[in-house]
Design a protein around this motif. Structure first.
Motif, PDB file in Angstrom:
ATOM      1  N   ARG A   1     -74.413  -9.758-116.721  1.00  0.00           N
ATOM      2  CA  ARG A   1     -75.139  -8.551-116.352  1.00  0.00           C
ATOM      3  C   ARG A   1     -74.305  -7.280-116.322  1.00  0.00           C
ATOM      4  O   ARG A   1     -74.804  -6.206-116.020  1.00  0.00           O
ATOM      5  CB  ARG A   1     -75.882  -8.744-115.021  1.00  0.00           C
TER       6      ARG A   1
ATOM      7  N   VAL B   1     -71.197  -4.885-118.513  1.00  0.00           N
ATOM      8  CA  VAL B   1     -70.436  -4.657-119.738  1.00  0.00           C
ATOM      9  C   VAL B   1     -69.372  -3.604-119.438  1.00  0.00           C
ATOM     10  O   VAL B   1     -69.518  -2.810-118.513  1.00  0.00           O
ATOM     11  CB  VAL B   1     -71.346  -4.170-120.891  1.00  0.00           C
TER      12      VAL B   1
ATOM     13  N   SER C   1     -73.610  -1.819-115.115  1.00  0.00           N
ATOM     14  CA  SER C   1     -74.646  -2.833-115.136  1.00  0.00           C
ATOM     15  C   SER C   1     -75.454  -2.753-116.425  1.00  0.00           C
ATOM     16  O   SER C   1     -75.683  -1.670-116.963  1.00  0.00           O
ATOM     17  CB  SER C   1     -75.570  -2.668-113.932  1.00  0.00           C
ATOM     18  N   ASN C   2     -75.897  -3.899-116.889  1.00  0.00           N
ATOM     19  CA  ASN C   2     -76.694  -3.974-118.098  1.00  0.00           C
ATOM     20  C   ASN C   2     -78.141  -4.346-117.792  1.00  0.00           C
ATOM     21  O   ASN C   2     -78.874  -4.788-118.661  1.00  0.00           O
ATOM     22  CB  ASN C   2     -76.101  -5.014-119.059  1.00  0.00           C
TER      23      ASN C   2
ATOM     24  N   ALA D   1     -76.481  -8.806-124.966  1.00  0.00           N
ATOM     25  CA  ALA D   1     -75.652  -7.643-124.665  1.00  0.00           C
ATOM     26  C   ALA D   1     -74.520  -7.947-123.688  1.00  0.00           C
ATOM     27  O   ALA D   1     -73.390  -7.511-123.877  1.00  0.00           O
ATOM     28  CB  ALA D   1     -76.524  -6.512-124.102  1.00  0.00           C
ATOM     29  N   CYS D   2     -74.830  -8.712-122.630  1.00  0.00           N
ATOM     30  CA  CYS D   2     -73.824  -8.917-121.586  1.00  0.00           C
ATOM     31  C   CYS D   2     -73.342 -10.366-121.479  1.00  0.00           C
ATOM     32  O   CYS D   2     -72.474 -10.666-120.649  1.00  0.00           O
ATOM     33  CB  CYS D   2     -74.363  -8.466-120.229  1.00  0.00           C
TER      34      CYS D   2
ATOM     35  N   CYS E   1     -82.745  -6.470-120.172  1.00  0.00           N
ATOM     36  CA  CYS E   1     -81.436  -5.867-119.982  1.00  0.00           C
ATOM     37  C   CYS E   1     -81.531  -4.392-120.291  1.00  0.00           C
ATOM     38  O   CYS E   1     -82.020  -4.017-121.331  1.00  0.00           O
ATOM     39  CB  CYS E   1     -80.390  -6.518-120.887  1.00  0.00           C
TER      40      CYS E   1
ATOM     41  N   LYS F   1     -80.154  -0.542-117.958  1.00  0.00           N
ATOM     42  CA  LYS F   1     -79.066   0.209-117.344  1.00  0.00           C
ATOM     43  C   LYS F   1     -78.656  -0.284-115.969  1.00  0.00           C
ATOM     44  O   LYS F   1     -77.819  -1.128-115.824  1.00  0.00           O
ATOM     45  CB  LYS F   1     -79.477   1.694-117.249  1.00  0.00           C
TER      46      LYS F   1
END
Length: 199
Positions: free
Chosen positions: A162, A164, A196-197, A157-158, A15, A17
């Motif tokens: 995918r 956030v 996008s993550n 993270a997401c 994960c 950018k």
């Protein structure tokens, strides 16, 4: 190495950018063809793909069309059973995914429909094609060489979606410019206020 879906091969579960760069912009349109579904390709046309291939699945998380949502869920479940890393692109989360898929299908003379599976840059097809290939055992051969991933893996993270919320605007899509004393459209996020993550 990059496939024709515009994604460089990467490790499972990474994960970061942005998922890819778009080389052209296409007009947004929404076409669902439920009555006509292309027939699955004959078995003799399928060959074992090259190693290191990327698996890309275009889906939607919207439940507006029950058949489409069910088909997306079915294909996702089939792929999860093979424990391979899948680059899933939800067209309802980002219109850029929809434009990308429209371009890929148009180049192959295919109408827009969901879901759509690409393996190693090659169009496998929608739910009917994936089900048939899975039943005949050919899907396993097509996925040979794909990166593995634990089906229970969820990105911290997401949460596995995918995307956030944009940190710059908090998902509002608006930022205040103190110098101009006016509100501008945030340039960092998409039409849903998301970024996008993934790399």
């Amino acid at each position: 190495m990059e496939d024709d879906c515009g994604v460089a091969a990467r490790g499972a579960g990474s994960c970061a950018k942005k998922p890819f760069q778009f080389t052209r912009s296409l007009t947004y349109s929404h076409h669902h063809h439920h009555g006509h579904r292309p027939a699955a390709a004959p078995a003799k046309q399928w060959r074992r793909p090259r190693a290191g291939l990327v698996v890309v699945l275009y889906t939607t998380s919207l439940r507006g069309v029950r058949r489409t949502f069910a088909d997306c869920s079915a294909v996702r479940a089939i792929l999860r059973g093979f424990r391979v890393a899948v680059d899933e692109r939800d067209v309802s989360m980002d219109a850029a995914f929809r434009r990308e898929l429209q371009a890929l299908l148009a180049a192959r003379g295919r109408a827009f429909a969901l879901p759509q599976l690409f393996i190693g840059g090659r169009l496998v097809g929608g739910a009917d094609e994936v089900r048939q290939l899975n039943e005949t055992g050919q899907l396993r051969r097509l996925l040979d060489g794909a990166a593995g991933q634990d089906p229970a893996f969820v990105c911290d993270a997401c949460g596995g979606v995918r995307f956030v919320p944009c940190a710059g605007c908090g998902g509002s899509r608006k930022v205040y410019d103190e110098e101009e004393d006016r509100v501008h459209r945030c340039s960092e996020c998409n039409e849903n206020g998301l970024i996008s993550n993934l790399p």
